[in-house]
Structures are given as C-alpha cells and as structure tokens.
Design a protein around this motif. Structure first.
Motif, PDB file in Angstrom:
ATOM      1  N   ASP A 279     -19.575  35.919  35.672  1.00  0.00           N
ATOM      2  CA  ASP A 279     -19.837  36.079  37.104  1.00  0.00           C
ATOM      3  C   ASP A 279     -21.147  35.412  37.512  1.00  0.00           C
ATOM      4  N   THR A 280     -21.264  35.158  38.778  1.00  0.00           N
ATOM      5  CA  THR A 280     -22.488  34.545  39.263  1.00  0.00           C
ATOM      6  C   THR A 280     -23.636  35.567  39.209  1.00  0.00           C
ATOM      7  N   GLY A 281     -24.809  35.088  38.885  1.00  0.00           N
ATOM      8  CA  GLY A 281     -25.983  35.960  38.858  1.00  0.00           C
ATOM      9  C   GLY A 281     -26.206  36.715  37.564  1.00  0.00           C
ATOM     10  N   VAL A 282     -25.355  36.531  36.584  1.00  0.00           N
ATOM     11  CA  VAL A 282     -25.537  37.275  35.328  1.00  0.00           C
ATOM     12  C   VAL A 282     -26.615  36.643  34.448  1.00  0.00           C
ATOM     13  N   GLY A 283     -27.010  35.404  34.778  1.00  0.00           N
ATOM     14  CA  GLY A 283     -28.097  34.764  34.024  1.00  0.00           C
ATOM     15  C   GLY A 283     -27.650  33.609  33.147  1.00  0.00           C
ATOM     16  N   LYS A 284     -26.534  33.013  33.469  1.00  0.00           N
ATOM     17  CA  LYS A 284     -26.018  31.898  32.663  1.00  0.00           C
ATOM     18  C   LYS A 284     -27.001  30.726  32.656  1.00  0.00           C
TER      19      LYS A 284
ATOM     20  N   ARG B  78     -38.031  28.310  28.448  1.00  0.00           N
ATOM     21  CA  ARG B  78     -38.773  28.918  29.558  1.00  0.00           C
ATOM     22  C   ARG B  78     -37.813  29.686  30.451  1.00  0.00           C
ATOM     23  N   PHE B  79     -38.403  30.540  31.264  1.00  0.00           N
ATOM     24  CA  PHE B  79     -37.604  31.379  32.157  1.00  0.00           C
ATOM     25  C   PHE B  79     -38.017  31.101  33.584  1.00  0.00           C
ATOM     26  N   GLN B  80     -37.040  30.935  34.442  1.00  0.00           N
ATOM     27  CA  GLN B  80     -37.331  30.674  35.840  1.00  0.00           C
ATOM     28  C   GLN B  80     -36.832  31.848  36.654  1.00  0.00           C
ATOM     29  N   PRO B  81     -37.761  32.677  37.148  1.00  0.00           N
ATOM     30  CA  PRO B  81     -37.315  33.872  37.874  1.00  0.00           C
ATOM     31  C   PRO B  81     -36.462  33.522  39.091  1.00  0.00           C
ATOM     32  N   VAL B  82     -36.858  32.471  39.808  1.00  0.00           N
ATOM     33  CA  VAL B  82     -36.059  32.074  40.958  1.00  0.00           C
ATOM     34  C   VAL B  82     -35.312  30.800  40.581  1.00  0.00           C
ATOM     35  N   HIS B  83     -34.044  30.982  40.349  1.00  0.00           N
ATOM     36  CA  HIS B  83     -33.250  29.845  39.893  1.00  0.00           C
ATOM     37  C   HIS B  83     -32.248  29.465  40.966  1.00  0.00           C
ATOM     38  N   ASP B  84     -32.092  28.153  41.143  1.00  0.00           N
ATOM     39  CA  ASP B  84     -31.104  27.684  42.121  1.00  0.00           C
ATOM     40  C   ASP B  84     -29.715  28.142  41.706  1.00  0.00           C
TER      41      ASP B  84
ATOM     42  N   GLY C 178     -24.089  40.336  26.607  1.00  0.00           N
ATOM     43  CA  GLY C 178     -24.596  41.246  27.615  1.00  0.00           C
ATOM     44  C   GLY C 178     -26.030  40.852  27.904  1.00  0.00           C
ATOM     45  N   ASN C 179     -26.269  40.231  29.040  1.00  0.00           N
ATOM     46  CA  ASN C 179     -27.600  39.671  29.324  1.00  0.00           C
ATOM     47  C   ASN C 179     -28.466  40.667  30.116  1.00  0.00           C
ATOM     48  N   LYS C 180     -29.742  40.347  30.169  1.00  0.00           N
ATOM     49  CA  LYS C 180     -30.791  41.129  30.849  1.00  0.00           C
ATOM     50  C   LYS C 180     -31.097  42.424  30.092  1.00  0.00           C
ATOM     51  N   SER C 181     -31.101  42.343  28.782  1.00  0.00           N
ATOM     52  CA  SER C 181     -31.379  43.529  27.968  1.00  0.00           C
ATOM     53  C   SER C 181     -32.798  44.038  28.178  1.00  0.00           C
ATOM     54  N   ASP C 182     -33.636  43.211  28.820  1.00  0.00           N
ATOM     55  CA  ASP C 182     -35.003  43.682  29.105  1.00  0.00           C
ATOM     56  C   ASP C 182     -35.019  44.745  30.207  1.00  0.00           C
ATOM     57  N   LEU C 183     -33.959  44.815  30.994  1.00  0.00           N
ATOM     58  CA  LEU C 183     -33.939  45.774  32.095  1.00  0.00           C
ATOM     59  C   LEU C 183     -33.270  47.084  31.659  1.00  0.00           C
ATOM     60  N   GLU C 184     -33.850  47.679  30.632  1.00  0.00           N
ATOM     61  CA  GLU C 184     -33.251  48.894  30.045  1.00  0.00           C
ATOM     62  C   GLU C 184     -33.114  50.006  31.083  1.00  0.00           C
TER      63      GLU C 184
ATOM     64  N   SER D 170     -31.731  38.628  26.330  1.00  0.00           N
ATOM     65  CA  SER D 170     -32.536  38.574  27.545  1.00  0.00           C
ATOM     66  C   SER D 170     -33.021  37.149  27.735  1.00  0.00           C
ATOM     67  N   ALA D 171     -32.579  36.545  28.802  1.00  0.00           N
ATOM     68  CA  ALA D 171     -33.043  35.189  29.092  1.00  0.00           C
ATOM     69  C   ALA D 171     -34.513  35.226  29.492  1.00  0.00           C
ATOM     70  N   LYS D 172     -34.955  36.419  29.909  1.00  0.00           N
ATOM     71  CA  LYS D 172     -36.336  36.537  30.356  1.00  0.00           C
ATOM     72  C   LYS D 172     -37.292  36.587  29.167  1.00  0.00           C
ATOM     73  N   THR D 173     -37.004  37.474  28.209  1.00  0.00           N
ATOM     74  CA  THR D 173     -37.901  37.608  27.046  1.00  0.00           C
ATOM     75  C   THR D 173     -37.475  36.705  25.899  1.00  0.00           C
TER      76      THR D 173
HETATM   77  N1  LIG Z   1     -34.794  40.534  34.082  1.00  0.00           N
HETATM   78  C1  LIG Z   1     -33.987  39.525  33.817  1.00  0.00           C
HETATM   79  N2  LIG Z   1     -33.550  38.744  34.825  1.00  0.00           N
HETATM   80  C2  LIG Z   1     -32.730  37.719  34.535  1.00  0.00           C
HETATM   81  C3  LIG Z   1     -32.323  37.457  33.207  1.00  0.00           C
HETATM   82  N3  LIG Z   1     -31.512  36.379  33.220  1.00  0.00           N
HETATM   83  C4  LIG Z   1     -31.418  35.982  34.513  1.00  0.00           C
HETATM   84  N4  LIG Z   1     -32.148  36.794  35.315  1.00  0.00           N
HETATM   85  C5  LIG Z   1     -32.263  36.722  36.767  1.00  0.00           C
HETATM   86  O1  LIG Z   1     -30.964  36.811  37.311  1.00  0.00           O
HETATM   87  C6  LIG Z   1     -30.804  35.945  38.407  1.00  0.00           C
HETATM   88  C7  LIG Z   1     -29.590  35.049  38.225  1.00  0.00           C
HETATM   89  O2  LIG Z   1     -29.809  34.186  37.150  1.00  0.00           O
HETATM   90  P1  LIG Z   1     -29.005  32.811  36.999  1.00  0.00           P
HETATM   91  O3  LIG Z   1     -29.361  32.236  35.690  1.00  0.00           O
HETATM   92  O4  LIG Z   1     -29.170  31.938  38.177  1.00  0.00           O
HETATM   93  O5  LIG Z   1     -27.507  33.363  36.970  1.00  0.00           O
HETATM   94  P2  LIG Z   1     -26.153  32.536  36.914  1.00  0.00           P
HETATM   95  O6  LIG Z   1     -25.585  32.554  38.269  1.00  0.00           O
HETATM   96  O7  LIG Z   1     -25.295  33.264  35.951  1.00  0.00           O
HETATM   97  O8  LIG Z   1     -26.476  31.165  36.466  1.00  0.00           O
HETATM   98  C8  LIG Z   1     -32.093  35.161  38.535  1.00  0.00           C
HETATM   99  O9  LIG Z   1     -32.849  35.725  39.556  1.00  0.00           O
HETATM  100  C9  LIG Z   1     -32.793  35.375  37.229  1.00  0.00           C
HETATM  101  O10 LIG Z   1     -34.163  35.387  37.389  1.00  0.00           O
HETATM  102  C10 LIG Z   1     -32.800  38.312  32.160  1.00  0.00           C
HETATM  103  O11 LIG Z   1     -32.497  38.175  30.977  1.00  0.00           O
HETATM  104  N5  LIG Z   1     -33.627  39.333  32.535  1.00  0.00           N
END
Ligand SMILES: Nc1nc2c(ncn2[C@@H]2O[C@H](COP(=O)(O)OP(=O)(O)O)[C@@H](O)[C@H]2O)c(=O)[nH]1
Ligand SMILES: [Mg+2]
Lengths: 978, 212
Positions: free
Chosen positions: B14-19, B30-36, B118-124, B149-152
C-alpha cells in the motif's frame, strides 16, 4: 462518423457509387458466409480495394474486419488480409506518397482520416488487446501487418492507445518480444513500434527498460556495426533517446546497468576515414546526443555527476577527445562532439583535469583548450562551432577554481612566455577581447567572465594584468582597457553588431566587480568611468541602446552595492546622490529593469549552453542572467535606502560576514569530518571484512569444540554404561572403557619385551661363559696341544658366529627399545586420559589387585556418579572445557619431558650395550692374542708344518664354506698368520 | 563493476507504508522523513556480497495507489524477488496483503521469492499489527518475514540480503532457469570469468572489485 460521411458524400458522388455497392457485397459475404474460403476471398478483395477506396472500405468494412480478427484466428491467411486491410485504412503512409503528387491541401483531410478511423477502432479497447494477442502469432503474415497496424494506431492517437496497452496485462512486455524476432523486418518494425509506444510516456518507458530494452538495443547496434550500421541503428538510437530523455529512473538504470561502457565503441571512428556517409553522420549525431542526455545540466546534479565519472572511468571521454582532435571530421559532428565533451566535463573536477591535459597532435603539441580557443576567436569558423567552443570553455571552468586560476595565470606578467613561441589561452582571450570582430569580443569577454565566476581570488589577480598599447605609451591595465573601449567604442570600425562588443564588455565588468570591493575601487579610481556610466544611463537613447543603458545601470549599481567606501570621492552615499541628481532614482530603476525584460533574456536563462538562433541573437550569457537575478533586487533596495538604513545594513552585513566566517569555519569542519567519516567508513568496511573472517574462524572453532564436546559426551556415555556394567558385574577393571584393555595389552607387551631383554641378557651371559671356557681352554692348551688346536679352530668359527649374533642382537635391542619408547608414550597418554576421567577412582595399576578391590566397588560407584555430575557441569561451560584442554596440554608437555628422560635413559642403555659390545670385541681381541700365543707355543712345541697343513686342510675341504665365507676365512687366516 | 549475478526486485504494498524509504535506506543509507509520493515506478541499485560473490540488485520501487496497479503488474513477470511491505502502525495495510499477494502470484513467475516486511518497527507505541500476526501470515503463505525500520535502518540490509540469499539458494538448487533473463536473473561477467579460468581470480580484472 458524421464528418466521414460528409467527406464521403462530398468527394465521391458518381463513379464510386458502384464501388460502394461492391464493398457492401463483400462485407456481407464476410459477415454471413459460412465457408472460410469464401470469407477469405472476400477479405482479400477488400484488401485490394482498401488503398484506392480507403474511406469507403474503412466505413463499411471495419467492424466486419474486426469480427474476422475475433473469430477466424485459426486461419492465419484471412487474419493477415484483415490486418493488411485495416492497416491500409488507418495508415497515412501510403497516402503520403500519393500526396506528394497530388495537391497539398488534400493532406489535411487524409491525416484526419487516419485519426478518425483510429478513434473508431479504439472505441472498443478490447480491439487493442485483441491486436496484442495476435502479435503473439508467429506467422509472418499475421505478425508483420499487426506490428504495422499498431504502430499506425499509436502514431495517430498515441496517449489513448498507450493507456490501453498500459492497462492490458503484459501488454508492453509482449511488444518487447518483437526485438527478439529473428526476422529482421519484424525486428526493425518492432523498433519503430516501440518508438511510437514510448513517446512521452514515462511509465511505458520504464517498463520497456525493465524488459531489458537497453541490452537488446545495444546488442542490435553492435551487431549492425555501430555508426556504420544502417537506418536500424538510427531507429534504435531514437528509441534509446525516447527511453532516456528526461527519465531519471531510466537514466539511473542505464548507468547502474553498466551500459555507459557499451557506448564507448560507438566513438572509435578512427582516423583512417572509411568515409562519412550521411547515415553515419546521422548515427553519430544521435550517439552524441544520447551521451548528452545522460549528462545534461538539467538532470539532477547527482545523476549527472555519476554518469560523468563513469564516462571518464570507461574511457568514453577520452574517446570523444580523440574525435575532437582528429582530422577530417565533418564540421557538424565536430561541433556536436565539442558540445558533448563540454557536458561530460561540466562541474566534474576529474574530467576537467583530464580535459586540461589533452593535447592536440600538432608539432609542437598544443593544449586542446588553446586549439579550441583559436577557433572561437577566428571569425572564419562556423558560428555554431564557435558557440560550441565557448560552451566547452565555460564547462571547463564551471566550479573549477583550479582551471580558473590556470587560465588567469596565463595573463599575469610573471608567467607570460617571453619567447612568444607558444600562444597561451590568455593571449587568445585578450586578442579576442580587443579584436575588430564583435563576435570575438563578445565570446572572449564572456569566456574571461567565466574564469572569474564565484572566484574572488581570480577577480583580484586579474587586476594585475597590464597591457602594452602602442609603443612609447605607458602600459594600461586590462580593467582600464575594457572601460576605454566601452567609452570610445563608437570610434572603432568593427565587423558585426557594435552592441555585442559593449554588451560583452559590460557583462565582463559586472561579473568582475560583483563581490569584489577591490575591483570596484580600481574601477572608481579612474575618474572618467562614473561620468561615462551616468551619461549613458541618463541619455534618452533609442530602443536598441536600452540594453546597454540597463547594463550600465547594473554596473553603477554594483559599484554602490559592493563599495567599501575606501575612496573619499566615490563613497556609497555620494554615488547615490549622484544618481538622484543626474538620473533620478525611478529612472535608474527603470533602466536597470531593461535587462531582464529583454526578448533574449529568458531564453538564455533556461540553459547553460550558448544556443543562439543567429549570430545577432548572441547577447546574453547564461551565468550572467543568474547574476542579474541575484543583483537586481538588492541594488534596487540599495538605491532606495536612506543613509541610516545603509548604516544599519552595514552592521547587518558585518554580522553577516561574521556569520559567514563562522559558517565557513563550520563548513571546513564538516569537510574535515566528512573526510574522517569516509576514512572511518573504509575502516569499518575493512573491519567488517575482518569480522566476517573472524566469525567464520569462530564458527569453525565452535564446531571443533562441538566435536570435542560430542566426543566427550560419547566417552561420558560410555563411562556411564560401564559404570552400570561394573555395578552389575563387579568388574572394576573395565571402568575406564577402552583404557584398561589397552593398558593391560601394553603391560603384556612390556612384559614380553622384558622377557626378551632377559633372554638377550642370558644369551650374553652364555657368551660370557663361552669366552670364559675359551680362556680356560687356553690355559690348558699347554697340556693338551692337539685338542687345543682343534679348539682354536672351533673358537674362531664360534667367534664369527658370535659376532654376527651380537650384531643382530644389537639391532633387535634397538628396535625393541624403540618399541618400548612408543609404547611408553602411548601408555603415558592413556594414563593421562584415565587420570582425567577418574580422579576419585584409582586406575587399577595392576590387574592382580583388581580382585582385591571388588569389595569397595559400591563406594567407587557412588564416587563415579558424583564424577558424572561433575562432568556434566564441566560440559556446560565452554571456558572450563578450555582450561581442561589447556591442562591436558600442560600435562602432555610434562609427558614429553618424562619421555625425554625415558629417551635419555634409553640412550644410556644403548651406550651400555655398545660398551658391552666393545668389551666383547676387546675380549675377542684378547682371545686372538691368546690364540696366537697358543700357536707360537704350539710351534715351539715342534709341530709347525702340521699345524699349517691342518689349519689349511679343514678350510679347503669344505667348498661351500670356502666360497660363502671367503672374507671371514681370509680374516681368520690373516689373523692367524699374524 | 563486475558482478556474478544480477537480481531484479520489486517493492510492492500500500501507499505510505515506507517502500520508497526502504529503498533509499538500502541504496543511499539515509532516511527522508518527507518523501515525494512515488509516481509510477522508481529505480535503485546496489551491490551486495553473498557467499563471497558480488551480486547486483536492481530494484524497482512501485507506487501503491490503485491507479498505478496495472503499471505495477508489468513488473512482476521479470522480477526474481519481491518485497511485500505493510505498515505495522496501520492495520488496513496488513489487511490488504492478501490482495497484493494474489496479484503478485498471478502475474509473476512461480519461482519469485517474496519477502513479507512489516515496516516502521521503530513506532512501537503506535503498533497495530503484532509481530506474531505477520509471522503467521508469512508461514501460512510460504513467505519469509521480517520487521524493519526504514528510519533506524533496522533489518533493512537483512531484508534485501536475505531475499537475495533465498534466490541464490534456488539457483544453486537449479530451480531457477538462469539463462532466461525474463526470470529477473542474469549471470554477470564476473561469474563467467571465474568459470572459464580458475586463475581469473588473481587477474587484474577483478582488482577493482574491492573486498566488500
Ligand atoms: N517512523 C517511520 N516512518 C517511516 C518509516 N518508513 C517510512 N516512513 C514514513 O512513512 C511515510 C511514507 O513513506 P514512503 O517511503 O513514501 O512510502 P511509500 O508510499 O510506500 O513509498 C513517509 O512520511 C516516511 O517518512 C519507518 O521505518 N519509520
Ligand atoms: Mg513510494
């Protein structure tokens, strides 16, 4: 449809009426006949009419033809005819050929015809899906017209057809298979189909790339002989361009797939000049453009720089530079090559450094940069080539402080080549700047400005440049010479537009003075300059002078904005008052605005490449438009500001400068830390490697330990079993598993060896007694000479035997002592093991004692159980295990020491044996002496002859003995004769 | 750079899962909090080492929205591995896994290795899907599973590398037809070189390859 009917009604009144009827009849047959042959013939007839009566066939037959495609798939012939007919209806290709002969105005409706029919065809999107599935048919007569039809549909209504293909499952992938078709016609038309398919559709471009298009297309290009290939190569290159242009994802894929390396052979055109056919020129042109697509300045910076690096690493840049310096290259290829080299080196230090090192193969060799600049300031060279050279020079200097320094240094007094043998870049630029050709003036001014871009050091350095004018006059500075020309420009007769010279010089001065207060001071120092500028701005001149006025305003503005108030007469405030008095603030701002409002300004601001429709359009430089954008606002503000505000700003500026220095400080720190980071990263990667190696070592060791553990466990289990065994059978002797048996075996062997040794000893004793008896014989020989004679012969034989026996005994002793040695080692080891296993249970030292010990078996059993527990604990901890192993090692060391002792004692033993042997030999010698003495005595007793005869006879009598024991006999004889 | 094998991956979910973030973390660390928002499909690549062999991963990150589903489908057939991603803080993304899996199984080659992430494991603190549930789903459908966790960057390397290991093992077992590039696997120049001559390893050709 209404439109079509209108066209048909209007155009075809009389003669086509019967044709319409024929077509209708054929359509009916296609629709209603139950015989395949009949339907096939009807479709074939429609096909033959479809070119001439395109409109009629199209309108009446299309739905029937589509129906045939759906229902008659099993017959490739009828499908082939149907596709051909549809192609004829929809494609404009055939029409165009006719159009050439006919009137021009008929082109429009026929183009519309194709689009209209396309629209009808794709109204049912399934028709496209159907066509896609037909393309899987291998039959040439189906696939080929199918490919052409789909291409036509795409050409007419690209976006719509693309969308349908995109949503049909595997649509794009299936079309990719066409590139693998062994029939060249289909493969080549497949390339054209993919061209139409990928046009301006990023999603499809990516799928096509995903389906290995790059690999396939590059293979085709290679197979066809690169630039020497035909139009197929051109088509492939166009398709590649479709896939890569403005598609960052595909560009990244192309780079990551190492396809840049495969472009290098394209440019190995060599000097031998196999001729430059029009096709080759076209191909090469497209190849160069493809390189430029990958390193375009409009790409994301990271993407371009990684492609640039790859192009240097694989030698592509070097290859391009060879073309640059080759002879006989057509001018347009040369121009495009220069543009390509420009973008491959732009902003990439490594590539720029390489480019600076390229020499032209002239005698003496000249730097490529110099050779190129010669073309730039040569008015006989084609305009586009001169622009390309300027671009190349700009790209060489872009973000290249080192290169900028090198160029400026060729103008400085200290480095100018006094011999005048070789022309330097600086000389060429100065020559261009003051030549009578206005294009050269403009190019040289802009080129020089690029040597100063964002480089404060070079701006100051350039102030040092002095020019010798006419003989007798003092030298004049470069800065002054520029302003001189500006103000006197009208007097000199120049080729080309006068405005270009002035615009070029003003752009150079603006670049030079901006961000450089020292240069501003130098400029203001000449009291003629400010009045000249105010005069220009204030005058009410014609429209063509507006740009120059604007540039003069900008320059004056710069002298205010970057003024450090070091000149009393031209302090900021004074200059502003001057503007207010002479020009008026509003007027000044309006004139300043002329620059960015100029027609040619926005075009130049888009791309770095100097790309002008005609020489007259050569007005703005891209970098300069950036400077204007940056300064227009701040200068306007500066002009409107009051003195107080100025002061405030001064302070703000100061703090900003402080900030700047802080920022630079931190920047440097970051840079350093970056380097450190990089180093650390490398360290980490090497450590990772080491870690991996160590980890494998650890796993190996762990498995070894596991093996030991397993062995240990096994022994433990055996021990357990035997404990049980012992418990039930009261057999204490076996409690240590294998060891007791071995020990007893060893013991036996030792016993055996001992008895052996005893035997030997007794044999030795026998020998001793024999000798003893011989001695006694000797003493009695005087009394019984006869018998002593015989005895002496017997003696000598016996001695020989004795000697031999002794020899064998000696060797036996040796081997046995060695055996003992080995056995002792074994025994020691086993004892050690036994000890480790059972501390509390004494190893039965002697099998005889076992019986006596049976009474305390129970006690030992419990002790053993405890022992078991202990062992379990031991196994649990790895470290304990290790120490145990270490202990074992220590004890084995001590064993070795013991064995050493053993060995020493054995050596002693051997020595003793030797001594014994020696003693025996001495004894034998004594014996001999005695025998001789006896012999003498016998002679004296009066039996000399007999003695000799008798001595010889027994020896000669036995022939066998004589031969075998010859040596011995001689020895004995010799001995005896002595 | 020379490689022994090249594997093609796709990232779906799904969109937004962090792919996109997972890909960026893997390729650029690197991690980009605001991703296009990903439009269509984006490409990324990286070299890894398995069993001492250089393996090039080419990864296509897809857009999760329904409107791009048909585009995404075009990538299944030619991929050797797929990362199917959900967001542990959003149950709906977990619920949609079945649909994704059906789609993938229908359009891919049967040997495609699928890794459930299962992504975003940092957000326990915001977790909505238990790790056990992910494990159970993976077990049920024969997938490999990991929480990342794509973040950590936790487990990100592992996710990509373990998928590659699985593919590599399949190659060793002879399950994959490595000569058919349509499977998303390609034998690289390095492999061919080492096959041809054993001494090739010491040759200069690989000197540039580096150790890691
Ligand atoms: N806390 C946290 N946020 C994440 C993680 N991976 C992605 N995000 C956030 O989730 C949002 C969507 O990520 P994105 O990679 O664009 O998702 P995509 O649509 O699946 O490609 C972004 O705001 C990211 O910053 C993660 O592992 N941890
Ligand atoms: Mg995304």
């Amino acid at each position: 449809m209404n439109f079509l009917r209108g066209v048909m009604g209007g155009q075809s009144a009389g003669p086509q009426h019967t044709e319409a009827e024929t077509i209708q009849k054929l359509c009916d047959r296609v629709a209603s006949s139950t015989l395949l042959d009949d339907r096939r013939n009807a479709v074939r007839a429609l096909k033959s009419l479809s070119k001439k009566y395109r409109l009629e066939v199209g309108i009446q037959a299309m739905e029937h033809l589509i129906h045939v495609l759906q229902t008659d798939r099993s017959d490739s012939e009828i499908i082939g005819y149907a596709l051909d007919t549809l192609y004829n209806i929809i494609s404009n290709d055939e029409e165009e050929e006719v159009d050439d002969v006919e009137e021009e105005n008929s082109t429009r409706p026929s183009e519309d015809l194709g689009s209209q029919f396309t629209e009808i065809f794709i109204k049912q999107p399934e028709n496209i899906t159907l066509l896609l599935s037909l393309l899987e048919e291998f039959d040439f007569h189906v696939r080929w017209p199918g490919v052409k039809l789909l291409t036509s549909l795409l050409k007419h209504l690209g976006p719509q057809v693309q969308q349908i293909i995109l949503v049909s499952p595997m649509g794009v992938s299936r079309l990719m298979d066409l590139l693998a078709d062994s029939r060249e016609v289909i493969r080549n038309d497949g390339v054209l189909l993919l061209q139409a398919l990928t046009r301006s559709n990023g999603a499809i471009q990516k799928i096509v790339a995903f389906e290995n298009a790059f690999e396939r297309l590059l293979d085709i290009i290679t197979e066809e002989g690169n630039s020497d290939g035909g139009i197929v190569v051109e088509d492939c290159l166009l398709l590649l361009q479709n896939l890569l242009k403005n598609n960052n994802s595909n560009q990244n894929f192309f780079k990551e797939g190492s396809y840049i390396q495969r472009m290098k052979p394209w440019f190995e055109v060599g000097d031998e000049n196999s001729g430059w056919s029009a096709q080759k020129v076209t191909n090469l042109h497209l190849m160069l453009q493809l390189v430029r697509v990958l390193v375009s300045p409009t790409n994301p910076p990271g993407a371009t720089s990684s492609c640039q690096k790859a192009m240097f690493q694989c030698g592509l840049l070097q290859q391009l530079c060879t073309i640059l310096m080759a002879t006989g290259v057509p001018a347009d290829i040369l121009t495009e090559t220069i543009n390509t080299v420009s973008e491959v080196i732009r902003g990439c230090q490594v590539n720029q450094d390489y480019f600076a090192s390229v020499n032209a193969p002239s005698n003496p060799p000249r730097p490529a940069i110099v050779v190129l600049l010669m073309s730039m300031v040569n008015e006989r060279q084609p305009f586009v080539l001169r622009c390309a050279v300027l671009y190349c020079f700009q790209c060489f200097l872009y973000k290249n402080q080192k290169g900028q320094g090198e160029i400026v240094s060729t103008l400085l007094p200290s480095t100018i080549d006094a011999t005048g043998n070789s022309v330097s870049a600086g000389q060429l630029l100065c020559g261009g700047l003051f030549s009578t050709d206005s294009l050269s003036n403009w190019c040289a001014a802009v080129a020089l400005a690029h040597a100063l871009q964002e480089n404060a050091t070079q701006k100051e350095q350039l102030l040092r440049v002095q020019l010798a004018t006419s003989i007798g006059n003092p030298p004049v500075s470069l800065l002054q010479q520029c302003t001189n020309i500006l103000s006197q420009g009208d007097k000199i007769n120049r080729r080309g537009s006068k405005i270009q010279t002035r615009v070029g010089l003003l752009m150079l001065l603006c670049t030079w003075l901006s961000n450089c207060p020292i240069a501003v001071t130098h400029f203001l120092h000449n009291s003629a300059n400010v009045p000249f500028l105010t005069g220009q701005i204030a005058e009410n001149l014609g429209e063509e002078e507006q740009l120059v006025q604007g540039l003069c305003a900008l320059l004056l503005g710069i002298t205010i904005y970057f003024n450090d108030n070091s000149l009393e007469s031209y302090m900021k405030e004074k200059l502003k008052q001057l503007i207010e008095k002479r020009i008026g603030k509003e007027n000044f701002i309006e004139k300043l605005g002329f620059i960015s409002k100029h027609d040619l300004y926005s075009r130049a601001s888009q791309k770095p490449q100097p790309n002008f429709l005609s020489p007259e359009c050569m007005i703005f430089d891209h970098e300069f438009t950036k400077l204007v954008k940056e300064l227009e606002g701040v200068i306007t503000k500066a002009i409107y500001k009051s003195r107080e505000e100025d002061k405030e700003e001064e302070e703000v500026k100061k703090t900003l400068e402080q900030h700047d220095s802080i920022v630079t400080h931190y920047k440097n720190m970051i840079r350093e830390q970056d380097l450190q980071l990089e180093e650390l990263k490398q360290q980490i990667s090497t450590l990772k490697c080491q870690n991996e190696q160590l980890q494998t070592a650890v796993t190996q060791q762990a498995s070894q330990i596991q093996q030991h553990k397993d062995q240990y466990n096994l022994l433990k289990i055996q021990l357990g079993k035997e404990t049980q065994h012992q418990g039930s059978h009261n057999d204490g002797a076996q409690m240590n598993g294998i060891q007791p048996e071995e020990i007893s075996r060893l013991r036996e062997e030792v016993e055996e060896l001992k008895s052996n040794q005893e035997l030997l000893q007794s044999q030795l004793a026998e020998k001793d007694s024999l000798i003893e008896s011989l001695k006694s014989l000797e003493t009695s020989s005087g009394m019984n000479e006869q018998s002593s004679e015989a005895a002496s012969i017997r003696d000598s034989e016996q001695i020989a035997e004795l000697k031999q026996e002794l020899e064998t005994l000696k060797s036996q002793l040796n081997t046995q002592s060695m055996e003992i040695n080995n056995l002792q080692i074994e025994k020691q080891e086993l004892l050690q093991k036994a000890e480790a296993f059972a501390q509390s249970v004494p190893v039965p030292g002697d099998s005889e004692k076992i019986a006596a010990k049976t009474t305390d078996v129970e006690g030992r059993l419990s002790a053993l159980l405890e022992e078991n527990k202990e062992l379990k604990n031991e196994i649990k901890s790895l470290s304990e295990e290790k120490t145990a192993i270490k202990e074992q090692l220590d004890s084995s060391n001590s064993t070795i020491a013991i064995l050493q002792n053993e060995k020493n004692s054995l050596e002693l033993h051997i020595k003793d044996s030797k001594k014994e042997q020696d003693d025996l030999l001495v004894l034998l010698a004594d014996q001999d002496q005695k025998i001789i003495a006896i012999k003498k005595k016998l002679k004296e007793a009066g039996h000399p002859d007999e003695e000799e005869d008798e001595l010889i006879i027994p020896v000669g009598q036995d022939d066998e003995f004589d031969e075998d024991e010859d040596d011995d006999k001689n020895d004995i004889e010799g001995d005896i004769q002595l | 750079m020379a490689y022994a094998y090249l594997f093609k991956y796709i990232i779906i979910g799904d969109t937004g899962v962090g792919k996109s973030c997972l890909l960026l973390q893997f390729t650029d660390k690197r991690f980009q909090p605001v991703h296009d928002l990903t439009i269509g499909v984006e490409f990324g690549a990286r070299m890894i080492t398995i069993d001492g062999k250089q393996i090039k991963l080419q990864i296509w990150d897809t857009a999760g929205q329904e409107s791009f589903r048909s585009i995404t489908r075009s990538y299944y057939r030619g991929a050797a591995g797929a990362l199917l991603v959900y967001d542990i803080t959003r149950r709906d993304t977990f619920n949609h896994l079945t649909t994704w899996l059906e789609d993938a199984r229908q359009h891919s080659n049967s040997n495609m290795v699928i890794m459930l992430i299962g992504n975003k494991s940092d957000l326990e603190s915001r977790r909505e899907v238990k790790k056990e549930e992910g494990e159970a789903f993976a077990r049920e459908h024969g997938l490999i599973f990991m929480e990342t966790s794509a973040k950590t960057a936790s487990n990100v390397e592992e996710a990509f590398i373990n998928t590659a290991k699985e593919i590599y093992e399949k190659i060793q077992e002879g399950v994959f037809d490595i000569n058919n590039e349509a499977n998303g696997i390609k034998i690289g120049p390095q492999h061919a070189a080492t096959n041809a001559t054993h001494t090739g390893n010491q040759g200069g050709q690989q000197a540039g390859g580096g150790c890691c």
